[in-house]
Design an enzyme around this catalytic site. Structure first.
Site, short mmCIF file in Angstrom:
data_model
loop_
_atom_site.label_atom_id
_atom_site.label_comp_id
_atom_site.label_asym_id
_atom_site.label_seq_id
_atom_site.Cartn_x
_atom_site.Cartn_y
_atom_site.Cartn_z
N ASP A 47 -0.53 -5.84 0.94
CA ASP A 47 -1.99 -5.95 0.23
C ASP A 47 -1.94 -7.93 0.32
OD1 ASP A 47 -3.05 -3.83 1.16
OD2 ASP A 47 -2.20 -2.44 -1.00
N CYS A 54 0.48 -0.87 0.06
CA CYS A 54 0.19 -0.23 -0.25
C CYS A 54 1.09 1.07 -0.21
CB CYS A 54 -0.55 0.25 1.19
SG CYS A 54 -1.99 1.01 1.20
#
Length: 121
Positions: A41, A34
């Site tokens: 993520d 991210c």
């Protein structure tokens, strides 16, 4: 952080270039970063394509996707970058990538991109 290089992607000749068939490759352990929080993520990528003359070699695909573990980008950018790289490498008749990311803060996001762009066909 650098953008993963598509130069790592290898291809091989489609053994049945006159036949229309679909290849589905599922990558259930995809990871990127991210760009806001720096946290990982996680998601599942499903790559579907109708090859023309070339198919993507799976070990090189795995190594290419692993480069995203250190790349900070939003879901939309990651998914579109992967599509662009795979289209450049394989020049398929059609390709779709579905990136289903695990929930964050109670929100689940799935990004779906296609080549050629269905809106422009």
């Amino acid at each position: 952080m650098t953008v993963p290089s598509q130069d790592i992607l290898e291809t091989f000749e489609n053994p049945f270039p006159k036949r229309t068939y679909t290849i589905d490759t599922v990558c259930p352990e995809f990871t990127s970063i991210c760009p806001v929080t720096g946290q990982p993520d996680f998601g599942t990528l499903t790559i579907s394509y109708i090859p023309d003359q070339k198919c993507v070699e799976l070990k090189s695909l795995k190594l290419y996707l692993q480069e995203y573990r250190n790349h900070g980008a939003f879901y939309e950018q990651v998914t579109n970058l992967i599509l662009d790289a795979l289209v450049a490498a394989t020049q398929p008749r059609w390709m779709k990538i579905e990136a289903a990311f695990t929930p964050r803060g109670g929100i689940r996001t799935t990004v779906i991109v296609e080549h050629p762009d269905a809106a422009n066909v």
